[in-house]
Write an enzyme that holds these catalytic residues in place. Sequence first.
Site, short mmCIF file in Angstrom:
data_model
loop_
_atom_site.label_atom_id
_atom_site.label_comp_id
_atom_site.label_asym_id
_atom_site.label_seq_id
_atom_site.Cartn_x
_atom_site.Cartn_y
_atom_site.Cartn_z
N GLU A 44 0.84 -1.20 0.00
CA GLU A 44 0.00 0.00 0.00
C GLU A 44 0.87 1.25 0.00
O GLU A 44 1.87 1.32 0.71
CB GLU A 44 -0.88 0.00 1.24
CG GLU A 44 -1.79 1.22 1.38
CD GLU A 44 -2.58 1.22 2.67
OE1 GLU A 44 -3.65 1.86 2.70
OE2 GLU A 44 -2.14 0.59 3.66
N LYS A 107 -9.62 2.93 -2.28
CA LYS A 107 -9.82 2.25 -1.00
C LYS A 107 -11.17 2.63 -0.39
O LYS A 107 -11.48 3.80 -0.21
CB LYS A 107 -8.68 2.62 -0.05
CG LYS A 107 -8.69 1.88 1.29
CD LYS A 107 -7.47 2.32 2.10
CE LYS A 107 -7.39 1.62 3.45
NZ LYS A 107 -6.21 2.06 4.21
N CYS A 141 -5.57 -2.87 2.46
CA CYS A 141 -5.34 -2.77 3.90
C CYS A 141 -6.59 -2.92 4.77
O CYS A 141 -7.08 -4.02 4.98
CB CYS A 141 -4.60 -1.46 4.21
SG CYS A 141 -3.72 -1.50 5.80
#
Length: 257
Positions: A44, A107, A141
């Site tokens: 990430e 995200k 994540c």
Amino acid sequence: MKPLLNIALLQEDLAWEDPEANHRLAERYFTADSPSTDLVVLPEMFSSGFTRDFSETAPYPSLSWMKTLAAAQSCAVYGSVAVTEDQAAFNRGFWVSPDGSFEQYDKRHLFTYGKEHLTFQPGNTLLRTGLGQWTFRPLICYDLRFPVWSRNVKPYYDVLIYIASWPAVRKEAWKALLKARAIENQCYVIGVNRVGTDGYGLDYSGDSCVIDFKGDLLLDAGDQKGRFDISLSWQDLHDFRRTFPFLEDADEWMFRN
């Protein structure tokens, strides 16, 4: 011969807010003597570290670098970059193909505990992409903690990917949740994290790994820096699903933003 997917995972101590340094760092693992691969997976925010104080603007130098790497290695590349677009910032995953075309995923779940939501805007669209006969769900994540977002529904994907900046203090959660996602979705799971200490003083233990559809650990990078290669079998995955068709018994549901 069984069709195989060759994957290279990069686990490194990222330079803080320095894309050029991180590009050079990654390039060390791709020389004339390096093994060939079908897919490179980066952590990430691989170009800057997990910072709230830096982002790239169009044409996004790190995306250009990913295109160059994908073309040179004749492979796909997945990683996320902090970008600003139309005065809004996103933690954006780029899936880049060897021909230079790309897809993106913003995200969805922003890490409010770490104040990520104060800088970035959340995405609301899943990405399903392919490479040969393989299909992928690339996520980022904190998405790992929310299984509904990754739930494997028809048409089923084969590989679930989480790229991360996951602190060492919560490493056991990282390991447990990756295994759970593999078992419940009957898929391969790839988790790629970083090592070292970031600009906010957070420590990272790595623990990048690959887990199969049964929950078995196939690769564990531990806390080492480096490139880690593995090959996955499409046939083994689909033979297992035919023998144990658990996904067919899943509840039907509709996701609403």
